[in-house]
Motif scaffolding. Structure first.
Motif, PDB file in Angstrom:
ATOM      1  N   ARG A 170      32.300  33.701  22.115  1.00 52.18           N
ATOM      2  CA  ARG A 170      32.252  33.461  20.663  1.00 52.18           C
ATOM      3  C   ARG A 170      31.053  32.603  20.290  1.00 52.18           C
ATOM      4  NH1 ARG A 170      37.925  33.028  21.164  1.00 52.18           N
ATOM      5  NH2 ARG A 170      37.766  30.759  21.378  1.00 52.18           N
ATOM      6  N   ASP A 171      30.746  31.621  21.112  1.00 48.61           N
ATOM      7  CA  ASP A 171      29.608  30.754  20.839  1.00 48.61           C
ATOM      8  C   ASP A 171      28.297  31.545  20.913  1.00 48.61           C
ATOM      9  OD1 ASP A 171      28.503  28.151  20.291  1.00 48.61           O
ATOM     10  OD2 ASP A 171      27.771  28.148  22.370  1.00 48.61           O
ATOM     11  N   ARG A 231      28.034  33.744  17.811  1.00 48.69           N
ATOM     12  CA  ARG A 231      27.694  32.915  16.657  1.00 48.69           C
ATOM     13  C   ARG A 231      26.217  32.538  16.683  1.00 48.69           C
ATOM     14  NH1 ARG A 231      26.741  27.884  16.047  1.00 48.69           N
ATOM     15  NH2 ARG A 231      27.405  27.334  18.154  1.00 48.69           N
ATOM     16  N   ARG A 232      25.698  32.181  17.852  1.00 51.91           N
ATOM     17  CA  ARG A 232      24.283  31.836  17.958  1.00 51.91           C
ATOM     18  C   ARG A 232      23.383  33.050  17.699  1.00 51.91           C
ATOM     19  NH1 ARG A 232      22.937  26.982  21.103  1.00 51.91           N
ATOM     20  NH2 ARG A 232      24.873  25.914  21.564  1.00 51.91           N
ATOM     21  N   ALA A 271      23.347  33.663  13.997  1.00 50.37           N
ATOM     22  CA  ALA A 271      22.541  32.623  13.344  1.00 50.37           C
ATOM     23  C   ALA A 271      21.056  32.880  13.577  1.00 50.37           C
ATOM     24  CB  ALA A 271      22.928  31.247  13.865  1.00 50.37           C
TER      25      ALA A 271
END
Length: 119
Positions: free
Chosen positions: A76-77, A80-81, A84
């Protein structure tokens, strides 16, 4: 001059042994007590080792069971990155360049480390 003679019935016996009273227990009691003490120590050692092995097994199983959760968090991280980064690129250049021919998420093969980490 008369010669001195021993008294009638003879002299008392000479005490040449030391008359030291025995202090403490007999040595066999100390030996039995030492063996009982050591047996108790080995008993506690045996159960302590068994407890350590059980705690190590529980720790390993705990780590194995939490691994999917940690992997999902990392995934998930990364998503998300990536989103972004795509938004930042779209804001700077006005378009997002596609590296792959698919819309499916591909795990990055490198890690970007901030420059502050090298200071």
């Amino acid at each position: 001059m008369p010669q001195d003679m021993p008294p009638v019935g003879g002299y008392r016996p000479v005490q040449y042994k030391r008359n030291v009273p025995a202090r403490g227990f007999r040595p066999i009691y100390y030996l039995v007590g030492m063996h009982l003490f050591m047996a108790y120590g080995y008993y506690k050692l045996f159960h302590g080792i068994r407890e350590q092995n059980e705690l190590a097994r529980e720790k390993i199983w705990g780590r194995l069971h939490i691994l999917p959760l940690l992997q999902a968090e990392e995934d998930r991280d990364q998503v998300r990155r990536a989103i972004a980064d795509a938004n930042r690129e779209k804001q700077l250049t006005g378009e997002v360049t596609k590296v792959y021919n698919s819309d499916r998420f591909v795990r990055p093969t490198f890690a970007v480390v901030p420059a502050k980490a090298y200071d």
